[in-house]
Write an enzyme that holds these catalytic residues in place. Structure first.
Site, PDB file in Angstrom:
ATOM      1  N   LYS A  94      25.696 -26.002 -21.512  1.00 12.46           N
ATOM      2  CA  LYS A  94      25.957 -26.141 -20.086  1.00 12.46           C
ATOM      3  C   LYS A  94      27.312 -25.553 -19.723  1.00 12.46           C
ATOM      4  O   LYS A  94      28.190 -25.415 -20.587  1.00 12.46           O
ATOM      5  CB  LYS A  94      25.964 -27.633 -19.704  1.00 12.46           C
ATOM      6  CG  LYS A  94      24.622 -28.329 -19.772  1.00 12.46           C
ATOM      7  CD  LYS A  94      24.770 -29.796 -19.434  1.00 12.46           C
ATOM      8  CE  LYS A  94      23.437 -30.523 -19.461  1.00 12.46           C
ATOM      9  NZ  LYS A  94      22.558 -30.147 -18.352  1.00 12.46           N
ATOM     10  N   ARG A 104      12.468 -33.889 -21.633  1.00 12.64           N
ATOM     11  CA  ARG A 104      10.999 -33.934 -21.689  1.00 12.64           C
ATOM     12  C   ARG A 104      10.498 -33.853 -23.129  1.00 12.64           C
ATOM     13  O   ARG A 104       9.421 -34.372 -23.434  1.00 12.64           O
ATOM     14  CB  ARG A 104      10.419 -32.808 -20.820  1.00 12.64           C
ATOM     15  CG  ARG A 104      10.722 -31.406 -21.293  1.00 12.64           C
ATOM     16  CD  ARG A 104      10.615 -30.371 -20.177  1.00 12.64           C
ATOM     17  NE  ARG A 104      11.709 -30.478 -19.223  1.00 12.64           N
ATOM     18  CZ  ARG A 104      11.823 -29.711 -18.144  1.00 12.64           C
ATOM     19  NH1 ARG A 104      10.921 -28.782 -17.885  1.00 12.64           N
ATOM     20  NH2 ARG A 104      12.841 -29.867 -17.325  1.00 12.64           N
TER      21      ARG A 104
END
Length: 501
Positions: free
Chosen positions: A280, A354
């Site tokens: 990130k 996920r």
């Protein structure tokens, strides 16, 4: 904080402070009128001089009013009477509590619960006052060397109800409000803890502390060795680059009969999300300690329902993990075989939540659940879609989605439903595996839910994306305690706890 309810006239209250409302323009509420009459117009004379207009959040603290037993009276601006809604009511309560806490009133009797809020009864007003009070007074001081608490903090507050007949309803509202506030505090405490302390093992330890506190709770842990035996390769891949072991904590609340199918809550517990190899940007990366907001919300909800000892079976799953770049970290281009046997091509290691949740959702099939709700800070796209005000809800079962939205309305913990149409599934197609872990920029919140839906075919399921609601950024950075109110209300409804007898 100590909370109670009673019914009585304001002039008979012997307290450190009485709290009453004033509407715009300088119009006394019925309770304030009673005090004005007893004091021979003392309050109305002040208002005529312009000391208080009655605008929302205005405060005027009065000392030693003639003929009033209480030491102080706090006049609270409530805005225009016809415009008083739920949001403004909670803002007024919050500002009142701050004022009381900062001005040395260690106890108070509040008549604000008698304000008319459209469509809301005394139960709602008392319960929201309790929850808002605890939320307003919350501070995270565990790691500060100087605590900086007020010299004479607010210790006790009594909420007045109009008649003695409403005392049982008010007492129940206090009990429920405290249970939910306790859960919110647990959620905030766990989520605010820094990632060098809060890892997957820490989540387990916090669950075990609750287990010792409540007879209804039992806790078990699934470590990496057991995950490997179960074929949870997707979950394991995400945590491979971390020095901290991935641990899935399972909390059982046994409130119903043994043969009752449980309701299962699954919380994403990424105790820090660096993005992995797809790292990130550095700006605000410290806030990625909040990527376990789903697990924090589940442990907080389990605390709330244990406080209320709800007569149903509930299982809370904390999917603890940490996503770090390392020589052993999983990579873009890897193909993972999930516990369900389905394969996933990794396009971005920052779409890791996920990959953890899909194996947890497959694991919970063994409980033969009544329904499953997963809670996750899953997508930045949800913040773009709904901002910081509403959580996103997606479901494969319309009645379940409607129940959750109803609980959202009842609790004031806002949520909004997004579609889960088959057309979106096409965005997950892969030339090398059964699916990719990324559906592209368009409809990112929905395609993430579409991914999860492929692992929830065997039960009724809903997904809550709390990326925008789990914490606040900026100067007042910190966890919000959401979605504990909404989930607790949903479970209360399921348990048959009628709020409005």
């Amino acid at each position: 904080m100590e909370f109670s309810v009673k019914s009585g006239s304001p002039e008979k209250q012997r307290s450190a402070c009485i709290v009453v409302g004033v509407f715009e323009p300088r119009r006394l509420t019925s309770v304030a009128e009673q005090l004005d009459e007893i004091s021979e117009g003392y309050i109305s004379n002040l208002l005529r001089r312009g000391d208080l207009e009655g605008k929302p959040g205005q405060m005027l603290l009065l000392h030693h009013i003639p003929n009033i037993l209480s030491e102080r009276v706090l006049l609270v601006g409530c805005g225009k009477e016809r415009e008083l809604d739920e949001r403004q009511y909670k803002q007024i309560i919050s500002k009142t509590i701050k004022t009381l806490n900062e001005t040395g009133s260690m106890e108070a009797v509040s008549f604000l619960t008698e304000l008319h809020v459209k469509g809301r009864d005394i139960y709602w007003k008392v319960r929201q006052a309790v929850e808002t009070t605890q939320d307003t007074l919350y501070t995270f001081m565990q790691l500060k060397t100087k605590k900086g608490e007020p010299r004479r903090p607010l210790r006790k507050i009594v909420f007045n109800v109009p008649t003695r007949r409403e005392l049982p309803v008010g007492e129940r509202a206090v009990d429920h409000g405290l249970a939910i506030a306790n859960g919110m505090k647990t959620t905030k405490d766990v989520a605010n803890m820094p990632p060098n302390i809060c890892n997957a093992k820490y989540l387990l330890e916090q669950a075990q502390l609750l287990e010792k506190q409540f007879d209804s709770l039992e806790v078990e842990a699934i470590g990496e060795k057991k995950m490997a035996e179960l074929g949870m390769n997707s979950y394991l891949a995400v945590g491979r680059g971390s020095a901290n072991e991935s641990i899935m904590t399972i909390m059982h609340h046994k409130g119903g009969p043994d043969d009752q199918a449980p309701i299962v809550l699954v919380g994403k517990g990424l105790t820090f999300d660096s993005g992995g190899i797809s790292i990130k940007p550095s700006e605000a990366m410290d806030e990625m300690k909040y990527d376990m907001g789903g697990a924090a919300g589940v442990i907080g909800t389990m605390h709330s329902i244990a406080c209320m000892n709800l007569p149903i079976n509930i299982i809370g799953v904390l999917a603890g993990c940490e996503n770090m770049p390392d020589a052993d970290a999983y990579r873009p281009g890897d193909v993972l075989t999930t516990m369900s046997g389905q394969t996933v091509e990794v396009l971005n290691t920052d779409a890791e939540g996920r990959l953890v949740l899909c194996d947890a959702l497959t694991y919970v099939e063994r409980f033969e659940p009544e329904l499953v709700i997963d809670v996750a800070t899953l997508t930045g796209a949800c913040i773009i879609a709904l901002g910081a005000h509403a959580s996103g809800v997606m479901s494969n079962h319309n009645p379940l989605a409607h129940e959750l939205l109803n609980a959202s309305e009842q609790s004031g913990d806002k949520a909004w439903r997004l579609p889960l149409w088959d057309e979106y599934q096409e965005q997950l197609e892969s030339p090398f595996a059964d699916m990719t872990n990324l559906g592209g920029r368009a409809a990112g919140t929905i395609t993430a839910a579409c991914f999860l839906s492929r692992f929830t075919k065997k039960y009724n399921w809903a997904h809550m994306d709390i990326a925008g609601t789990a914490w606040k950024s900026g100067k007042n950075k910190g966890a919000t305690g959401r979605p504990v109110p909404m989930l607790s209300q949903f479970l209360m409804n399921r348990a048959g706890l009628e709020a409005e007898d």
